[in-house]
Motif scaffolding. Structure first.
Motif, PDB file in Angstrom:
ATOM      1  N   LYS A   1       0.841  -1.205   0.000  1.00 35.63           N
ATOM      2  CA  LYS A   1       0.000   0.000   0.000  1.00 35.63           C
ATOM      3  C   LYS A   1       0.875   1.255   0.000  1.00 35.63           C
ATOM      4  O   LYS A   1       0.612   2.209  -0.733  1.00 35.63           O
TER       5      LYS A   1
ATOM      6  N   SER B   1       0.744  12.708   3.160  1.00 38.19           N
ATOM      7  CA  SER B   1      -0.598  13.263   3.364  1.00 38.19           C
ATOM      8  C   SER B   1      -1.661  12.168   3.300  1.00 38.19           C
ATOM      9  O   SER B   1      -2.786  12.377   3.720  1.00 38.19           O
ATOM     10  N   LEU B   2      -1.306  11.013   2.764  1.00 40.42           N
ATOM     11  CA  LEU B   2      -2.254   9.889   2.722  1.00 40.42           C
ATOM     12  C   LEU B   2      -2.112   9.007   3.958  1.00 40.42           C
ATOM     13  O   LEU B   2      -2.704   7.938   4.036  1.00 40.42           O
TER      14      LEU B   2
ATOM     15  N   ALA C   1      -0.704   9.793  12.086  1.00 40.36           N
ATOM     16  CA  ALA C   1      -0.593  10.072  10.644  1.00 40.36           C
ATOM     17  C   ALA C   1      -1.838   9.595   9.905  1.00 40.36           C
ATOM     18  O   ALA C   1      -2.358  10.280   9.024  1.00 40.36           O
ATOM     19  N   SER C   2      -2.351   8.419  10.298  1.00 40.60           N
ATOM     20  CA  SER C   2      -3.493   7.863   9.576  1.00 40.60           C
ATOM     21  C   SER C   2      -4.770   8.654   9.874  1.00 40.60           C
ATOM     22  O   SER C   2      -5.620   8.827   9.002  1.00 40.60           O
TER      23      SER C   2
ATOM     24  N   ALA D   1      -4.726  11.865   7.954  1.00 40.00           N
ATOM     25  CA  ALA D   1      -4.985  11.651   6.530  1.00 40.00           C
ATOM     26  C   ALA D   1      -6.481  11.602   6.239  1.00 40.00           C
ATOM     27  O   ALA D   1      -6.903  11.886   5.120  1.00 40.00           O
TER      28      ALA D   1
ATOM     29  N   MET E   1      -4.482  17.013   0.632  1.00 40.43           N
ATOM     30  CA  MET E   1      -3.617  18.050   0.064  1.00 40.43           C
ATOM     31  C   MET E   1      -3.482  17.940  -1.444  1.00 40.43           C
ATOM     32  O   MET E   1      -3.486  16.848  -2.004  1.00 40.43           O
TER      33      MET E   1
ATOM     34  N   GLY F   1      -6.547   8.213  -3.338  1.00 40.16           N
ATOM     35  CA  GLY F   1      -7.108   9.073  -2.296  1.00 40.16           C
ATOM     36  C   GLY F   1      -7.837   8.296  -1.217  1.00 40.16           C
ATOM     37  O   GLY F   1      -8.043   8.795  -0.120  1.00 40.16           O
TER      38      GLY F   1
ATOM     39  N   HIS G   1      -6.790   5.737   0.304  1.00 36.89           N
ATOM     40  CA  HIS G   1      -5.820   5.039   1.152  1.00 36.89           C
ATOM     41  C   HIS G   1      -6.127   5.020   2.641  1.00 36.89           C
ATOM     42  O   HIS G   1      -6.025   3.979   3.267  1.00 36.89           O
ATOM     43  N   PRO G   2      -6.482   6.159   3.230  1.00 38.30           N
ATOM     44  CA  PRO G   2      -6.692   6.135   4.685  1.00 38.30           C
ATOM     45  C   PRO G   2      -7.818   5.201   5.113  1.00 38.30           C
ATOM     46  O   PRO G   2      -7.915   4.871   6.288  1.00 38.30           O
TER      47      PRO G   2
ATOM     48  N   THR H   1      -8.775   2.182   3.308  1.00 39.20           N
ATOM     49  CA  THR H   1      -8.721   0.803   2.825  1.00 39.20           C
ATOM     50  C   THR H   1      -7.898  -0.075   3.773  1.00 39.20           C
ATOM     51  O   THR H   1      -7.205   0.424   4.648  1.00 39.20           O
TER      52      THR H   1
ATOM     53  N   GLN I   1     -10.517  11.596  -0.977  1.00 38.35           N
ATOM     54  CA  GLN I   1      -9.977  11.335   0.359  1.00 38.35           C
ATOM     55  C   GLN I   1     -11.006  11.698   1.435  1.00 38.35           C
ATOM     56  O   GLN I   1     -10.878  11.268   2.580  1.00 38.35           O
TER      57      GLN I   1
END
Lengths: 342, 195
Positions: free
Chosen positions: A221, A235-236, B13-14, B17, B22, B42, B44-45, B47, B97
């Motif tokens: 990932k 940022s993700l 961090a997660s 997100a 951004m 986008g 990602h946070p 899944t 996102q």
């Protein structure tokens, strides 16, 4: 992006190709064994003991080694290309393989340069493997330390090349001072070979490659997020520091371990990810990781088959074969697409 | 800095997100990605560890694509797109996102007037329809005066925050540039070059 069915079909074809190249690799060798007997021996026939011995103790380990080497190097190339987001990255370009050479050279030939320090140490295959892995990690860590300071990836690649030059220079100095026997041992190691591994060593190599593959799958990932660039990945929600270290650890294990056991084998790491991208037409690592593993195995088996001159005792150095076949592939890709779109 | 009365450093961090998305000025590294693949990143946070897309994710992606009018370009590769199209793709990614705050760094650079206006109008409609805080940096003062709800004028130590009307009334824009080169005209809300 293609549909899931297309991918499944492509994977099916690749698996069939892999099976075919496995069979080709097992059935060809210095002793001519008919394909029918080969299949019989694989299925448990023991009527011809010497043939069965050759198949089980020489050819099958060789085939398995070729598969591990090809898939592992291809995966390490993919990891490097994504981490540095540069189509030219690969275990060789970044000096990882040169680092492994340095480790092996220090062990094999260092005894005369630093008399007394390593002479009591046993120079066997396992110690060469450990030394080569340590050498590749050392270079990889140096490249990473510099990478933290240098933001430009192109500069980083050049720095990797320079590290490669430095290690090559040290190897030259070592060879100059070593005796003929040690030099020969090192030169043979540097030709690369997939045919000299015992079952025990094969198991060790399998463990190393498996660990590298598991680490890569675990970080799939983050690899996809890194395609956008490091700031976007952050940022993700990607833990950049951790992802970087995991990717580097995986690459070091794969490229270092393989180079240690099979010698430096060029171009597989650079070329296979591009070939896989060409075939699958995606940037998704969920597809690319298994694709390069399969593709790398097939390519390495074919190269090994070419190196193994049929029905003749001589075996060409595998490193030369992969370069002869790999370099034109990269040139062809560049000429066809005019630029390497990553 | 605080987000929902919590200092940013305290966010994982997660979690961050899924709160802030951004759009940066740095170019996308992998130009061989298709538009839909890029927008899908986008998600990602939300899944799992493999990044498998669920039905919710797919809806968010197709919604983002339709808001930014990208359905026709869905299967195009990034290197085939124009700068304006690529910027829309990056905004679609940030929209997918699904965060309450969207930060953009100079989203209109390298674009011509039409595409600049188009992007800014899209951002405005995203902010109002999807109820998000859209914050972006820009050098296009005249355009932002016409389109933004609130502005922060960064002028050394003397920065001001407010609606365009308030800021014009305060005379913030006259102070921005040396008056003998460019001057601000409050009635037309524009700058004039001094001969």
């Amino acid at each position: 992006m293609k549909s899931a069915t297309t991918y499944r079909l492509l994977f099916l074809w690749l698996t069939i190709a892999l099976a075919a190249s496995c069979l080709l690799s097992v059935s060809l060798g210095s002793v001519s064994i008919p394909l029918k007997s080969t299949l019989g021996i694989l299925l448990g026939d023991v009527t011809n003991e010497s043939w069965s011995y050759i198949i089980w103790n020489y050819r099958i380990p060789k085939t398995l080694t070729a598969m591990l080497v090809g898939s592992g190097l291809a995966l390490s190339g993919l990891l490097m290309q994504t981490l540095f987001r540069n189509p030219l990255a690969g275990p060789f370009v970044l000096g990882i393989s040169s680092g492994a050479s340095l480790g092996a050279a220090l062990l094999i030939m260092g005894s005369s340069a630093f008399a007394g320090i390593t002479t009591f140490g046993l120079v066997n295959d396992v110690s060469v493997a450990i030394a080569a892995s340590m050498g590749s990690f050392l270079v990889l860590l140096s490249v990473m330390t510099v990478a933290a300071k240098v933001k430009d990836t192109m500069a980083l690649l050049i720095i990797g090349l320079m590290f490669g030059s430095i290690t090559a220079a040290i190897v030259s100095v070592l060879s100059y001072f070593s005796n003929a026997e040690q030099l020969q041992q090192f030169v043979f190691w540097s030709f690369g070979s997939v045919g000299n591994l015992s079952w025990r060593q094969l198991l060790l190599l399998f463990g190393i490659v498996l660990l590298g593959v598991l680490l890569s799958v675990h970080t799939v990932k983050a690899l996809n997020a890194l395609l956008l660039g490091e700031n976007y990945a952050k940022s993700l929600g990607v833990n950049l520091k951790k992802a970087r270290y995991v990717i580097i650890l995986a690459t070091g294990l794969l490229a270092g371990g393989i180079t240690a056991f099979a010698g430096p084998i060029a171009f597989v790491g650079l070329a296979v990810p591009h070939l896989a991208r060409q075939l699958f037409d995606t940037t998704d690592h969920k597809i690319l990781v298994p694709a390069v593993l399969l593709y790398g195995s097939i390519l390495m088996l074919l190269c090994d088959t070419v190196a193994q001159v049929p029905n003749d005792t001589s075996v060409l150095p595998i490193n030369a074969i992969t370069s002869i076949l790999g370099a034109p592939v990269v040139i062809w890709l560049l000429v066809r697409k005019r630029k390497m779109i990553f | 800095m605080l987000l929902k009365e919590q200092p940013l450093e305290r966010y994982k961090a997660s979690d961050l997100a899924s709160a802030i998305s951004m759009v940066l000025t740095e170019p996308v590294a992998a130009k061989n990605m298709t538009v839909v693949e890029l927008v899908a990143l986008g998600r990602h946070p939300y899944t799992n560890w493999m990044g498998t897309l669920t039905a919710v994710d797919r809806t968010a992606i197709s919604n983002a694509l339709s808001v930014l009018e990208l359905e026709e370009l869905k299967q195009k590769k990034c290197y085939e797109l124009s700068d304006g199209q690529l910027q829309r793709v990056l905004i679609a990614r940030a929209l997918a996102q699904d965060t309450m705050v969207m930060l953009l760094d100079e989203p209109t650079t390298h674009l011509d007037l039409y595409h600049k206006v188009k992007i800014l109008k899209l951002l405005k409609s995203i902010a109002h329809k999807a109820n998000k805080a859209v914050l972006f940096t820009s050098h296009e003062i005249e355009m932002t005066l016409q389109l933004c709800d609130k502005l922060l004028v960064l002028n050394g130590q003397d920065s001001a925050f407010g609606t365009p009307q308030e800021l014009i009334a305060q005379g913030q824009f006259e102070k921005l540039f040396p008056a003998d080169t460019v001057s601000f005209d409050p009635t037309s809300r524009g700058f004039r070059i001094e001969k």
